[in-house]
Design a protein around this motif. Structure first.
Motif, PDB file in Angstrom:
ATOM      1  N   LEU A  18      -2.591  24.336  77.228  1.00 40.82           N
ATOM      2  CA  LEU A  18      -1.975  23.010  77.261  1.00 40.82           C
ATOM      3  C   LEU A  18      -0.802  22.930  76.291  1.00 40.82           C
ATOM      4  N   ILE A  19      -0.977  23.483  75.110  1.00 40.30           N
ATOM      5  CA  ILE A  19       0.099  23.452  74.110  1.00 40.30           C
ATOM      6  C   ILE A  19       1.291  24.267  74.591  1.00 40.30           C
ATOM      7  N   LEU A  20       1.034  25.461  75.114  1.00 39.91           N
ATOM      8  CA  LEU A  20       2.136  26.310  75.576  1.00 39.91           C
ATOM      9  C   LEU A  20       2.855  25.713  76.777  1.00 39.91           C
ATOM     10  N   SER A  21       2.128  25.092  77.682  1.00 39.14           N
ATOM     11  CA  SER A  21       2.786  24.486  78.833  1.00 39.14           C
ATOM     12  C   SER A  21       3.551  23.231  78.433  1.00 39.14           C
ATOM     13  N   GLY A  22       3.085  22.531  77.424  1.00 37.13           N
ATOM     14  CA  GLY A  22       3.795  21.342  76.951  1.00 37.13           C
ATOM     15  C   GLY A  22       5.114  21.678  76.298  1.00 37.13           C
ATOM     16  N   CYS A  23       5.167  22.795  75.581  1.00 40.86           N
ATOM     17  CA  CYS A  23       6.402  23.198  74.911  1.00 40.86           C
ATOM     18  C   CYS A  23       7.454  23.686  75.899  1.00 40.86           C
ATOM     19  N   SER A  24       7.022  24.252  77.005  1.00 41.44           N
ATOM     20  CA  SER A  24       7.997  24.790  77.946  1.00 41.44           C
ATOM     21  C   SER A  24       8.663  23.704  78.787  1.00 41.44           C
ATOM     22  N   SER A  25       8.062  22.532  78.852  1.00 42.23           N
ATOM     23  CA  SER A  25       8.631  21.487  79.689  1.00 42.23           C
ATOM     24  C   SER A  25       9.559  20.550  78.922  1.00 42.23           C
ATOM     25  N   LEU A  26       9.766  20.807  77.632  1.00 42.47           N
ATOM     26  CA  LEU A  26      10.645  19.943  76.848  1.00 42.47           C
ATOM     27  C   LEU A  26      12.103  20.203  77.214  1.00 42.47           C
ATOM     28  N   ASP A  27      12.863  19.149  77.261  1.00 42.73           N
ATOM     29  CA  ASP A  27      14.297  19.265  77.487  1.00 42.73           C
ATOM     30  C   ASP A  27      14.970  19.170  76.123  1.00 42.73           C
ATOM     31  N   ILE A  28      15.266  20.322  75.541  1.00 45.87           N
ATOM     32  CA  ILE A  28      15.803  20.355  74.188  1.00 45.87           C
ATOM     33  C   ILE A  28      17.307  20.182  74.258  1.00 45.87           C
ATOM     34  N   GLU A  29      17.788  19.210  73.519  1.00 48.99           N
ATOM     35  CA  GLU A  29      19.217  18.943  73.431  1.00 48.99           C
ATOM     36  C   GLU A  29      19.673  19.198  71.999  1.00 48.99           C
ATOM     37  N   PRO A  30      20.922  19.547  71.801  1.00 52.01           N
ATOM     38  CA  PRO A  30      21.386  19.746  70.424  1.00 52.01           C
ATOM     39  C   PRO A  30      21.387  18.428  69.661  1.00 52.01           C
ATOM     40  N   TRP A  31      21.033  18.530  68.388  1.00 52.58           N
ATOM     41  CA  TRP A  31      20.989  17.319  67.571  1.00 52.58           C
ATOM     42  C   TRP A  31      22.379  16.799  67.270  1.00 52.58           C
ATOM     43  N   VAL A  32      23.327  17.701  67.180  1.00 53.68           N
ATOM     44  CA  VAL A  32      24.691  17.306  66.847  1.00 53.68           C
ATOM     45  C   VAL A  32      25.495  17.293  68.133  1.00 53.68           C
ATOM     46  N   LYS A  33      25.975  16.148  68.460  1.00 51.75           N
ATOM     47  CA  LYS A  33      26.793  15.995  69.664  1.00 51.75           C
ATOM     48  C   LYS A  33      28.185  16.563  69.413  1.00 51.75           C
ATOM     49  N   PRO A  34      28.897  16.959  70.468  1.00 54.22           N
ATOM     50  CA  PRO A  34      30.231  17.538  70.272  1.00 54.22           C
ATOM     51  C   PRO A  34      31.196  16.613  69.547  1.00 54.22           C
ATOM     52  N   TYR A  35      31.089  15.325  69.767  1.00 58.86           N
ATOM     53  CA  TYR A  35      32.009  14.409  69.091  1.00 58.86           C
ATOM     54  C   TYR A  35      31.609  14.160  67.641  1.00 58.86           C
ATOM     55  N   GLU A  36      30.403  14.603  67.216  1.00 59.78           N
ATOM     56  CA  GLU A  36      29.989  14.461  65.824  1.00 59.78           C
ATOM     57  C   GLU A  36      30.313  15.694  64.993  1.00 59.78           C
ATOM     58  N   ARG A  37      30.685  16.780  65.643  1.00 58.75           N
ATOM     59  CA  ARG A  37      30.928  18.028  64.925  1.00 58.75           C
ATOM     60  C   ARG A  37      32.163  17.955  64.050  1.00 58.75           C
ATOM     61  N   GLN A  38      33.094  17.080  64.392  1.00 55.48           N
ATOM     62  CA  GLN A  38      34.282  16.950  63.556  1.00 55.48           C
ATOM     63  C   GLN A  38      33.916  16.423  62.180  1.00 55.48           C
ATOM     64  N   ASN A  39      32.856  15.628  62.080  1.00 58.39           N
ATOM     65  CA  ASN A  39      32.431  15.122  60.781  1.00 58.39           C
ATOM     66  C   ASN A  39      31.806  16.228  59.934  1.00 58.39           C
ATOM     67  N   LEU A  40      31.095  17.156  60.580  1.00 52.78           N
ATOM     68  CA  LEU A  40      30.480  18.250  59.840  1.00 52.78           C
ATOM     69  C   LEU A  40      31.498  19.302  59.431  1.00 52.78           C
ATOM     70  N   ALA A  41      32.611  19.392  60.137  1.00 48.12           N
ATOM     71  CA  ALA A  41      33.647  20.351  59.795  1.00 48.12           C
ATOM     72  C   ALA A  41      34.591  19.822  58.723  1.00 48.12           C
ATOM     73  N   ASP A  42      34.359  18.622  58.248  1.00 45.91           N
ATOM     74  CA  ASP A  42      35.190  18.028  57.212  1.00 45.91           C
ATOM     75  C   ASP A  42      35.054  18.855  55.921  1.00 45.91           C
TER      76      ASP A  42
END
Length: 81
Positions: A18-42
């Motif tokens: 159950l644990i292994l099947s639950g992890c495979s069905s997650l839709d993982i998205e990046p935490w930092v959106k492309p428009y937020e990366r300019q703030n991290l590159a400051d």
């Protein structure tokens, strides 16, 4: 085999499945959106903003550790380059 031991093995197998099947069905998205990366590159987000002071700290750390190459440069602890 003991029935309690069989039940424990079955529960463990089902829970791991159950644990292994639950992890495979997650839709993982990046935490930092492309428009937020300019703030991290400051430049203010860098750990060290003064290159000469960073070089001095790296030199002091190398002298204190008695080894060269601790900062990712070439060389080894023997003093050879």
């Amino acid at each position: 085999m003991n029935p309690i031991k069989k039940m424990l093995i079955l529960i463990t197998a089902l829970s791991s499945l159950l644990i292994l099947s639950g992890c495979s069905s997650l839709d993982i998205e990046p935490w930092v959106k492309p428009y937020e990366r300019q703030n991290l590159a400051d430049p203010i987000m860098r750990f060290g903003r003064h290159p000469i002071a960073n070089m001095h700290v790296a030199h002091v750390l190398e002298a204190r550790e008695s080894a060269r190459g601790a900062e990712g440069t070439g060389g080894g602890g023997c003093g050879c380059n």
